[in-house]
Design a protein around this motif. Structure first.
Motif, PDB file in Angstrom:
ATOM      1  N   PRO A   2      51.519  44.825  46.071  1.00 43.06           N
ATOM      2  CA  PRO A   2      51.481  44.892  44.608  1.00 43.06           C
ATOM      3  C   PRO A   2      52.183  46.152  44.083  1.00 43.06           C
ATOM      4  CG  PRO A   2      49.249  44.984  45.557  1.00 43.06           C
ATOM      5  CD  PRO A   2      50.204  44.981  46.695  1.00 43.06           C
ATOM      6  N   THR A   3      52.704  46.047  42.865  1.00 44.92           N
ATOM      7  CA  THR A   3      53.233  47.231  42.175  1.00 44.92           C
ATOM      8  C   THR A   3      52.053  48.128  41.829  1.00 44.92           C
ATOM      9  OG1 THR A   3      55.031  45.917  41.279  1.00 44.92           O
ATOM     10  CG2 THR A   3      54.511  47.957  40.104  1.00 44.92           C
ATOM     11  N   SER A  43      47.551  38.090  38.358  1.00 44.02           N
ATOM     12  CA  SER A  43      48.675  37.639  39.193  1.00 44.02           C
ATOM     13  C   SER A  43      48.642  38.193  40.612  1.00 44.02           C
ATOM     14  CB  SER A  43      49.995  38.068  38.536  1.00 44.02           C
ATOM     15  OG  SER A  43      50.068  39.497  38.549  1.00 44.02           O
ATOM     16  N   GLU A  45      49.871  40.968  41.253  1.00 43.84           N
ATOM     17  CA  GLU A  45      51.096  41.771  41.355  1.00 43.84           C
ATOM     18  C   GLU A  45      50.890  43.249  41.048  1.00 43.84           C
ATOM     19  OE1 GLU A  45      54.280  40.077  39.004  1.00 43.84           O
ATOM     20  OE2 GLU A  45      53.662  38.062  39.612  1.00 43.84           O
ATOM     21  N   PHE A  46      49.711  43.603  40.477  1.00 46.32           N
ATOM     22  CA  PHE A  46      49.532  45.002  40.033  1.00 46.32           C
ATOM     23  C   PHE A  46      48.204  45.577  40.512  1.00 46.32           C
ATOM     24  CE2 PHE A  46      52.077  42.720  36.873  1.00 46.32           C
ATOM     25  CZ  PHE A  46      53.258  43.464  36.959  1.00 46.32           C
TER      26      PHE A  46
END
Ligand code: NAP
Ligand code: GLV
Ligand code: GLV
Length: 330
Positions: A2-3, A43, A45-46
């Motif tokens: 993940p970012t 998501s 993603e973070f």
């Protein structure tokens, strides 16, 4: 992987530099809608969202979220459902302390601005009406010798009290309106013997100026409603640098229009950035656009703290200013 950081709005210097040095950063080109924010949070993603007061993290967003932290660029966290965040093991960080003096300065500015009719006077000069000194031009009210009632005697409430005492005001406070709690002399510290502890009903009736410094919670929503306004002095001025929904704004407009109270100084609004109908037409108000902490130095210090909170959380460390440290102890 993940970012590390989803940054909803760029932080002032040195915030973005700190985040870029510490990890990966995504800064969307345009502000995310609430659906887009919810999608980003679930998501996977973070890791950490670096958020602003306008980003709403409600129960449904948080229940689906995979993020581990939210670093709010503010001391107030009413945009986040903290209980849901804690249940979901999402740590929340905020920026207390660094904005205390600036926000208390703004409360004094509003007190003085309403008492001395600063906005009306400024408009008078700019519109070319000033023809010279006159004995009865734009007469206002003294603040020296008047009673300032402080609702919520935390960091900003106390900093406002300190300023008011130096202006020769009497200071009274209610620590947890509309309820109350005991405050020992030790906790009063520098204010022992200088500030009077009153119940909320007593504070409402005693105040020449009533200044709000509570967080927005279920208990403080519409703390100042039509009934409270009707119990204030007709000469009283309401000052709100806390959060808009602490005041029933339409009831305030009605009270100001009908002489129930004398004036109001506001930095925050119930449906920000919308104003209640009629508010902007009232001369006995000073209306500011939520700029309590808006000094160059304070916004930089908030950015530093907000970035430090986010960086710690991305490393799975408890941040310097956690709101719900228990989120990760479960
Ligand atoms: P603080 O130090 O936490 O002080 C909050 C005060 O409110 C304390 O007296 C606290 O009582 C009381 N309180 C807490 N929860 C309450 C509740 N549920 N009901 C009634 N009273 C309650 O906070 P602060 O740093 O002074 O900031 C206060 C608020 O100012 C922030 O939450 C934010 O909304 C607002 N703010 C606005 C601006 C602006 O730009 N206009 C800038 C900064 C902050 P206890 O002592 O019993 O805990
Ligand atoms: C600003 O309103 C803050 O809560 O920091
Ligand atoms: C006013 O300017 C005065 O000197 O009293």
């Amino acid at each position: 992987m993940p970012t590390d950081f989803l940054v909803t709005t760029a932080l002032p210097d040195p915030g973005m530099t700190m985040l870029h040095e510490a990890g990966s950063v995504v800064l969307p080109r345009a502000r995310l809608s609430s659906d887009e924010l919810a999608e980003a949070c679930r998501s996977g993603e973070f890791r950490v969202v670096v958020a602003q007061l306008g980003d709403i993290f409600d129960e449904s967003l948080l229940n689906a979220a995979t993020i581990t932290g939210i670093s709010n660029y503010a001391v107030g966290v009413n945009n986040i459902d903290i209980a849901s965040a804690t249940r979901q093991s999402i740590m929340v960080g905020n920026t207390p302390g660094v904005l205390t003096d600036a926000t208390a300065d703004l409360a004094m500015l509003l007190i003085l601005g309403v008492a001395r009719r600063c906005v009306e006077a400024d408009q008078f000069v700019r519109s070319g009406k000033f023809t010279g000194w006159q004995p009865e031009l734009l007469l206002g009210h003294d603040i020296t010798g008047k009673t300032l009632g402080i609702a919520g005697f935390g960091r900003i409430g106390r900093a406002t009290a300190r300023r008011a005492l130096s202006f020769g005001m009497h200071v009274a406070f209610c620590p947890r309106p509309p309820g109350d709690r005991a405050v020992a002399d030790g906790e009063l510290g520098e204010f022992a013997g200088k500030a009077t502890h009153l119940s909320w009903p007593e504070l409402i009736e005693a105040s020449d100026f009533l200044s709000l410094h509570v967080p927005l919670t279920d208990e403080t929503h519409h703390l100042v409603n039509g009934d409270v306004l009707s119990r204030m002095k007709t000469s009283a001025v309401l000052v709100n640098t806390a959060r808009g929904p602490v005041v029933d704004e339409q009831a305030l407009v009605s009270a100001l229009s009908n002489g129930v109270i004398a004036g109001a100084g506001l930095d925050v609004y119930e449906a920000e950035p919308e104003l209640a109908r009629g508010l902007a037409d009232l001369p006995n108000t000073v209306l500011l656009p939520h700029v309590g902490s808006a000094t160059i130095a304070v916004r930089a210090n908030m950015a530093r703290l907000c970035a430090a909170n986010a960086i710690a959380m991305a490393r799975a460390e408890v941040p310097p200013h956690p709101v719900n440290p228990e989120a990760w102890n479960r």
